[in-house]
Design a protein around this motif. Sequence first.
Motif, PDB file in Angstrom:
ATOM      1  N   GLY A  20      56.671  55.334 119.217  1.00 41.09           N
ATOM      2  CA  GLY A  20      56.232  53.944 119.241  1.00 41.09           C
ATOM      3  C   GLY A  20      54.741  53.737 119.155  1.00 41.09           C
ATOM      4  O   GLY A  20      54.230  52.687 119.535  1.00 41.09           O
ATOM      5  N   ARG A  21      54.025  54.731 118.638  1.00 42.49           N
ATOM      6  CA  ARG A  21      52.565  54.621 118.533  1.00 42.49           C
ATOM      7  C   ARG A  21      52.118  54.924 117.111  1.00 42.49           C
ATOM      8  O   ARG A  21      52.716  55.726 116.407  1.00 42.49           O
ATOM      9  N   CYS A  22      51.004  54.294 116.721  1.00 39.73           N
ATOM     10  CA  CYS A  22      50.436  54.537 115.395  1.00 39.73           C
ATOM     11  C   CYS A  22      50.020  56.003 115.282  1.00 39.73           C
ATOM     12  O   CYS A  22      49.345  56.546 116.168  1.00 39.73           O
ATOM     13  N   LYS A  27      47.759  53.101 118.615  1.00 37.99           N
ATOM     14  CA  LYS A  27      48.109  51.750 119.069  1.00 37.99           C
ATOM     15  C   LYS A  27      49.618  51.645 119.298  1.00 37.99           C
ATOM     16  O   LYS A  27      50.410  52.197 118.546  1.00 37.99           O
ATOM     17  N   GLN A  28      50.002  50.928 120.350  1.00 35.54           N
ATOM     18  CA  GLN A  28      51.418  50.690 120.653  1.00 35.54           C
ATOM     19  C   GLN A  28      52.028  49.799 119.572  1.00 35.54           C
ATOM     20  O   GLN A  28      51.444  48.789 119.199  1.00 35.54           O
ATOM     21  N   LEU A  29      53.203  50.182 119.072  1.00 44.57           N
ATOM     22  CA  LEU A  29      53.906  49.444 118.030  1.00 44.57           C
ATOM     23  C   LEU A  29      55.205  48.866 118.574  1.00 44.57           C
ATOM     24  O   LEU A  29      55.710  49.338 119.588  1.00 44.57           O
ATOM     25  N   VAL A  30      55.744  47.866 117.901  1.00 41.03           N
ATOM     26  CA  VAL A  30      57.008  47.241 118.289  1.00 41.03           C
ATOM     27  C   VAL A  30      57.989  47.437 117.144  1.00 41.03           C
ATOM     28  O   VAL A  30      57.734  46.979 116.028  1.00 41.03           O
ATOM     29  N   ASN A  33      58.998  44.593 114.838  1.00 37.47           N
ATOM     30  CA  ASN A  33      57.907  43.827 114.240  1.00 37.47           C
ATOM     31  C   ASN A  33      57.405  44.507 112.972  1.00 37.47           C
ATOM     32  O   ASN A  33      56.634  45.457 113.020  1.00 37.47           O
ATOM     33  N   ARG A  38      51.024  41.190 117.029  1.00 34.09           N
ATOM     34  CA  ARG A  38      50.842  42.367 117.863  1.00 34.09           C
ATOM     35  C   ARG A  38      51.970  43.375 117.655  1.00 34.09           C
ATOM     36  O   ARG A  38      53.131  43.025 117.649  1.00 34.09           O
ATOM     37  N   GLY A  39      51.602  44.629 117.468  1.00 34.01           N
ATOM     38  CA  GLY A  39      52.580  45.702 117.357  1.00 34.01           C
ATOM     39  C   GLY A  39      53.199  45.868 115.988  1.00 34.01           C
ATOM     40  O   GLY A  39      54.096  46.685 115.809  1.00 34.01           O
ATOM     41  N   TRP A  41      54.065  47.182 112.422  1.00 37.89           N
ATOM     42  CA  TRP A  41      53.942  48.548 111.933  1.00 37.89           C
ATOM     43  C   TRP A  41      54.583  48.697 110.565  1.00 37.89           C
ATOM     44  O   TRP A  41      55.375  47.867 110.130  1.00 37.89           O
ATOM     45  N   CYS A  64      50.099  51.483 112.309  1.00 38.72           N
ATOM     46  CA  CYS A  64      49.798  50.059 112.410  1.00 38.72           C
ATOM     47  C   CYS A  64      49.373  49.585 111.024  1.00 38.72           C
ATOM     48  O   CYS A  64      48.937  50.377 110.174  1.00 38.72           O
TER      49      CYS A  64
END
Length: 86
Positions: A20-22, A27-30, A33, A38-39, A41, A64
């Motif tokens: 869940g990170r770039c 960076k935290q990703l969703v 999304n 925000r998030g 990716w 991201c």
Amino acid sequence: DESRHISKKTREEVFKQSEGRCFYCGKQLVFKNTSSGRGVWEPDHLIPYSQSGSNNSSNLAATCKNCNRERNYQGNPTPTQFSKDN
């Protein structure tokens, strides 16, 4: 181009591999999304598709949107050459 399509299953594998990170900046990703905010990716081809890179999860990284765009802007350097500071 249909051959560029990345299946939902592959997208899930790529996101899971990234925890869940770039891949580039952490960076935290969703997961859900993929459009804006925000998030957001995108899967990034480590070996670019234009250079015969595959759509297999082993050639994809969760990134991201900013890092993916910047890497493309820099001419798709290899992941080890890519730097957001360049």
